[in-house]
Design a protein around this motif. Sequence first.
Motif, PDB file in Angstrom:
ATOM      1  N   VAL A 168     -23.753   6.548 -66.639  1.00 24.32           N
ATOM      2  CA  VAL A 168     -23.977   8.069 -66.522  1.00 24.32           C
ATOM      3  C   VAL A 168     -24.339   8.192 -64.981  1.00 24.32           C
ATOM      4  O   VAL A 168     -25.097   7.940 -64.706  1.00 24.32           O
ATOM      5  CB  VAL A 168     -24.919   8.698 -67.583  1.00 24.32           C
ATOM      6  N   ASN A 169     -24.287   9.827 -64.562  1.00 29.34           N
ATOM      7  CA  ASN A 169     -24.872   9.742 -63.351  1.00 29.34           C
ATOM      8  C   ASN A 169     -25.541  10.997 -62.978  1.00 29.34           C
ATOM      9  O   ASN A 169     -25.679  11.683 -63.321  1.00 29.34           O
ATOM     10  CB  ASN A 169     -23.652  10.564 -62.579  1.00 29.34           C
ATOM     11  N   TRP A 170     -27.180  10.181 -63.096  1.00 29.49           N
ATOM     12  CA  TRP A 170     -27.858  10.869 -63.222  1.00 29.49           C
ATOM     13  C   TRP A 170     -28.274  11.634 -61.690  1.00 29.49           C
ATOM     14  O   TRP A 170     -28.420  10.794 -60.685  1.00 29.49           O
ATOM     15  CB  TRP A 170     -29.302   9.941 -63.071  1.00 29.49           C
ATOM     16  N   GLY A 171     -28.897  12.795 -61.335  1.00 29.49           N
ATOM     17  CA  GLY A 171     -29.043  13.920 -60.516  1.00 29.49           C
ATOM     18  C   GLY A 171     -30.580  13.448 -60.351  1.00 29.49           C
ATOM     19  O   GLY A 171     -30.923  12.839 -60.988  1.00 29.49           O
ATOM     20  N   PRO A 172     -30.960  13.693 -59.003  1.00 34.52           N
ATOM     21  CA  PRO A 172     -32.678  13.868 -58.859  1.00 34.52           C
ATOM     22  C   PRO A 172     -33.903  13.659 -59.013  1.00 34.52           C
ATOM     23  O   PRO A 172     -35.436  13.496 -59.952  1.00 34.52           O
ATOM     24  CB  PRO A 172     -32.881  14.026 -57.273  1.00 34.52           C
ATOM     25  N   ASP A 173     -33.029  15.144 -60.041  1.00 36.00           N
ATOM     26  CA  ASP A 173     -34.295  15.899 -60.785  1.00 36.00           C
ATOM     27  C   ASP A 173     -34.250  15.769 -62.404  1.00 36.00           C
ATOM     28  O   ASP A 173     -34.191  15.877 -63.686  1.00 36.00           O
ATOM     29  CB  ASP A 173     -33.688  17.442 -60.638  1.00 36.00           C
ATOM     30  N   ILE A 176     -27.638  15.205 -66.006  1.00 41.96           N
ATOM     31  CA  ILE A 176     -26.802  15.045 -65.547  1.00 41.96           C
ATOM     32  C   ILE A 176     -26.021  15.302 -64.995  1.00 41.96           C
ATOM     33  O   ILE A 176     -25.757  16.175 -65.053  1.00 41.96           O
ATOM     34  CB  ILE A 176     -26.289  14.445 -67.129  1.00 41.96           C
ATOM     35  N   HIS A 177     -24.818  14.872 -63.273  1.00 44.53           N
ATOM     36  CA  HIS A 177     -23.783  15.515 -62.838  1.00 44.53           C
ATOM     37  C   HIS A 177     -22.026  14.845 -64.051  1.00 44.53           C
ATOM     38  O   HIS A 177     -22.561  13.201 -63.702  1.00 44.53           O
ATOM     39  CB  HIS A 177     -24.335  15.049 -61.833  1.00 44.53           C
ATOM     40  N   LEU A 178     -22.164  15.381 -63.871  1.00 42.57           N
ATOM     41  CA  LEU A 178     -20.650  15.992 -64.306  1.00 42.57           C
ATOM     42  C   LEU A 178     -19.618  15.479 -63.523  1.00 42.57           C
ATOM     43  O   LEU A 178     -19.916  16.388 -62.389  1.00 42.57           O
ATOM     44  CB  LEU A 178     -20.082  16.883 -65.289  1.00 42.57           C
ATOM     45  N   ASP A 179     -18.695  14.537 -63.387  1.00 43.17           N
ATOM     46  CA  ASP A 179     -18.142  14.945 -62.206  1.00 43.17           C
ATOM     47  C   ASP A 179     -16.754  15.405 -62.284  1.00 43.17           C
ATOM     48  O   ASP A 179     -16.360  16.269 -63.858  1.00 43.17           O
ATOM     49  CB  ASP A 179     -17.290  12.958 -62.057  1.00 43.17           C
ATOM     50  N   ASP A 180     -16.231  16.343 -61.270  1.00 47.75           N
ATOM     51  CA  ASP A 180     -15.263  17.281 -60.907  1.00 47.75           C
ATOM     52  C   ASP A 180     -13.917  16.630 -61.173  1.00 47.75           C
ATOM     53  O   ASP A 180     -13.275  16.025 -60.994  1.00 47.75           O
ATOM     54  CB  ASP A 180     -15.003  18.189 -60.020  1.00 47.75           C
TER      55      ASP A 180
END
Length: 180
Positions: A168-173, A176-180
């Motif tokens: 899972v790509n977590w953002g600082p806030d 969850i960030h999804l890859d393009d």
Amino acid sequence: MNNRPPRILLVDDEPAVLSALARLLHRQLPAGPEVETFTSPRAALARAWEVPFALVVSDYRMAEMDGIAFLKEFAEIQPHALRLMLSGAADFDVLVSAVNAVGLHRYLIKPWDDEEVCSVLQGAYAEFGRQEADRQLALERQRQLGQLSPEEIERRRLEAEEPGITRVNWGPDGAIHLDD
């Protein structure tokens, strides 16, 4: 693991080299693994996120990135795949760096001997099979001893079939960030 035979990934920025290697492997291993070729290390890394590979063979000198950097990134995605380097650079320092930095299984020199390359790749492919069987036995033993939850067993199965699927790509806030 899924029922498809594990793949071999070949990466070299020279299309003629890739074609020659792929032809050699198809001729020598007709019922063997699928062979995928890439002239771009970045494209090969993107593919590594999609499907599992048993072996990855990379050139050392490539325009986009050198073979050591590529194999280092590849190992982060698929740590169990055996890594080999095929290069015209017979520099001892390059070899030592590759072994130390990426856990290189073998180093082959261009121009290659067809029999040697096939023998090395067949041996590496068989070694991957032995290591995979050992990993499965260890996993089963951990399950029997109650050291792994059913969820962890399923996570490992999914990760083996689709590398990166459980990351899972977590953002600082906290988003969850999804890859393009």
